[in-house]
Design an enzyme around this catalytic site. Structure first.
Site, PDB file in Angstrom:
ATOM      1  N   LEU A 189       0.818  -1.213   0.000  1.00  0.00           N
ATOM      2  CA  LEU A 189       0.000   0.000   0.000  1.00  0.00           C
ATOM      3  C   LEU A 189       0.848   1.259   0.000  1.00  0.00           C
ATOM      4  O   LEU A 189       0.409   2.322  -0.448  1.00  0.00           O
ATOM      5  CB  LEU A 189      -0.914   0.013   1.231  1.00  0.00           C
ATOM      6  CG  LEU A 189      -1.926  -1.125   1.340  1.00  0.00           C
ATOM      7  CD1 LEU A 189      -2.634  -1.069   2.687  1.00  0.00           C
ATOM      8  CD2 LEU A 189      -2.936  -1.044   0.203  1.00  0.00           C
ATOM      9  N   LYS A 205       1.879  -3.374   8.730  1.00  0.00           N
ATOM     10  CA  LYS A 205       3.023  -2.455   8.698  1.00  0.00           C
ATOM     11  C   LYS A 205       4.270  -3.213   9.157  1.00  0.00           C
ATOM     12  O   LYS A 205       4.435  -3.534  10.326  1.00  0.00           O
ATOM     13  CB  LYS A 205       2.741  -1.262   9.618  1.00  0.00           C
ATOM     14  CG  LYS A 205       3.861  -0.247   9.721  1.00  0.00           C
ATOM     15  CD  LYS A 205       3.414   0.884  10.648  1.00  0.00           C
ATOM     16  CE  LYS A 205       4.501   1.909  10.887  1.00  0.00           C
ATOM     17  NZ  LYS A 205       4.038   2.988  11.801  1.00  0.00           N
ATOM     18  N   ASP A 256       4.312  14.062  14.164  1.00  0.00           N
ATOM     19  CA  ASP A 256       4.520  13.877  12.725  1.00  0.00           C
ATOM     20  C   ASP A 256       3.195  13.968  11.965  1.00  0.00           C
ATOM     21  O   ASP A 256       2.883  13.115  11.137  1.00  0.00           O
ATOM     22  CB  ASP A 256       5.200  12.532  12.460  1.00  0.00           C
ATOM     23  CG  ASP A 256       5.910  12.492  11.108  1.00  0.00           C
ATOM     24  OD1 ASP A 256       6.181  13.573  10.548  1.00  0.00           O
ATOM     25  OD2 ASP A 256       6.192  11.393  10.615  1.00  0.00           O
TER      26      ASP A 256
END
Length: 459
Positions: free
Chosen positions: A172, A194, A291
């Site tokens: 992805l 992930k 972030d």
């Protein structure tokens, strides 16, 4: 001392006590825990180190010490959760100047006892850092405690199968941390996998544990939900709920540019604000994301925003206005006080949020200024400021938006809110809850005038 001797003997290696001092009526609360993979003797020796270091916390009314594999805390105010109950009486403890003796009750966690160590470690205000002489425990052993928070411990082979051996067809996206893959589990559930690229990096390892510990204990409709993790050998994997529409940057700068109408953009702006408000003000932890940027904002099936990627997140203690830390983040989104002075607070997230709002409205990407030429015209906050000064706000609006699709005054107001967020002085920026109020109000920002953004030039 009672906890030091009692904890290693108890199943689960955790115990808590409270005891009243006879002279002044003060009640002392204390808690100790070792990870379950340590030996009984190892637990005792570890707590012994912590116990001997505890006096350095005095005269504070709250102190904590930890080593590799154990944790101990005292306080004169209760910090035990409601789901604890009395289970046994420990040995008599000598307290007070006159040597009077009083029984203290050991309290065991019905649920969540093992998890408490993780939360207390994060909240610590008086830390005794790990002793060199304490037994070394692999960090992966500690992470098992988060299973009690409802997370799933996945097998690597199952995730490998779910992602077709982490093939390019299922990828992805990819970033500095590694890659994210679409996976289909054995029960048919679609997830985002992930996979971190560790490369024996301590920082990446810390990012992994930071994300697991934080997301195991925070839940909000505008945060991506962590489902589980995998920690086998050098493999570090996080498993999230799958976001069909991927990240926001694809809708603003990528292949789906021009797809979002004004209402969808407004809902995304509001959703991000709600997620950050939860992290800063509504969660029992004060969390700074560090972030916030468009590729860390994911969109669900209904194009509602979800904040993702908490690997850089930090906790801000209740008694501190900011942290002093080395800059880590993405240039172009980062607040000037954090870049220059290393001062990190919730207002750094507010600054990043303002940049993201300007990107959503303009369809332009914010870039860091570099000292290799005159590129001020490419600095999005400065462009927005110049247009605001001339009353030409609407020239910033993405040209793919239909002018008949939005209310000009509402768009102007939201541009001004973004400029309030990107002011150079952190104290001038509103809080995220104030931003929600401004977004949802019908009036203009008559009494709130933004100041010019600060230019930070990088090498």
């Amino acid at each position: 001392m009672n906890l030091q001797t009692t904890t290693p003997k108890k199943q689960g290696f955790f115990a808590a006590t409270k005891i009243e001092l006879p002279n002044n009526g003060t009640t002392i609360y204390a808690f100790a825990q070792c990870i379950e993979t340590i030996t009984q003797n190892g637990c005792f020796e570890c707590l012994k180190t912590g116990y001997h270091n505890m006096p350095t916390c005095l005269p504070n009314s709250d102190g904590r010490a930890y080593a590799d594999g154990c944790f101990i805390r005292y306080s004169n105010s209760s910090f035990f959760p409601d789901n604890y109950q009395m289970i046994e009486i420990i040995t008599n403890s000598s307290v007070g100047k006159q040597g009077s003796r009083k029984k203290g009750a050991v309290i065991g966690g019905v649920v969540g006892g093992v998890t408490l160590i993780l939360i207390l470690l994060l909240l610590s205000t008086c830390f005794i850092r790990r002793s060199k002489s304490s037994k070394r425990i692999h960090r992966g052993d500690v992470i098992t405690a988060t299973m009690l928070k409802g997370l799933v411990s996945y097998c690597y082979k199952d995730l490998k199968f779910a992602t077709q051996n982490f093939s390019e067809e299922t990828k992805l996206g990819e970033g500095g941390f590694g890659a994210v893959y679409k996976g289909t589990l054995g029960d048919g559930k679609v997830v985002a996998v992930k996979k971190l690229t560790l490369q024996h990096s301590r920082k990446t390892e810390e990012d992994f544990f930071s994300e697991v510990m934080l997301l195991s204990d925070v839940h909000h409709p505008n945060l991506v939900q962590l489902l589980g993790w995998c920690c086998e050998g050098h493999v570090r994997i996080l498993v999230y709920e799958y976001m069909k529409n991927n990240s926001l940057d694809r809708f603003l700068f990528g292949e789906r540019k021009g797809y979002l109408d004004w209402k969808q953009r407004y809902d995304i702006i509001l959703g991000i604000a709600r997620g950050l408000t939860y992290l800063h003000e509504e969660s029992h932890l004060r969390i700074i994301h560090r972030d916030i940027k468009t590729n860390n904002i994911l969109l669900d099936d209904d194009l509602q925003s979800r904040i993702a990627d908490f690997g850089l997140a930090r906790l801000l203690p209740e008694d501190k206005s900011h942290l002093s830390t080395k800059f880590t983040g993405t240039l172009g989104y980062t607040a000037p006080e954090y870049i220059i002075h290393g001062q990190l607070s919730e207002k750094a997230d507010v600054y990043s949020y303002g940049i993201v709002v300007l990107e959503i409205i303009s369809g332009q990407k914010s870039k860091a200024l570099e000292d290799d030429g005159d590129n001020e015209n490419e600095f999005l906050p400065l462009n927005a400021w110049k247009l605001y000064e001339r009353g030409m706000h609407l020239d910033l609006v993405d040209k793919t938006l239909d002018p008949n699709d939005y209310d000009a005054e509402e768009v102007k107001k939201i541009i001004e809110i973004a400029l309030l967020c990107t002011q150079g002085f952190a104290d001038l920026r509103p809080t995220m809850s104030e931003i929600i109020g401004l977004l949802q109000s019908k009036g203009l920002l008559e009494h709130m005038i933004p100041t010019m953004p600060v230019l930070i030039v990088t090498n």
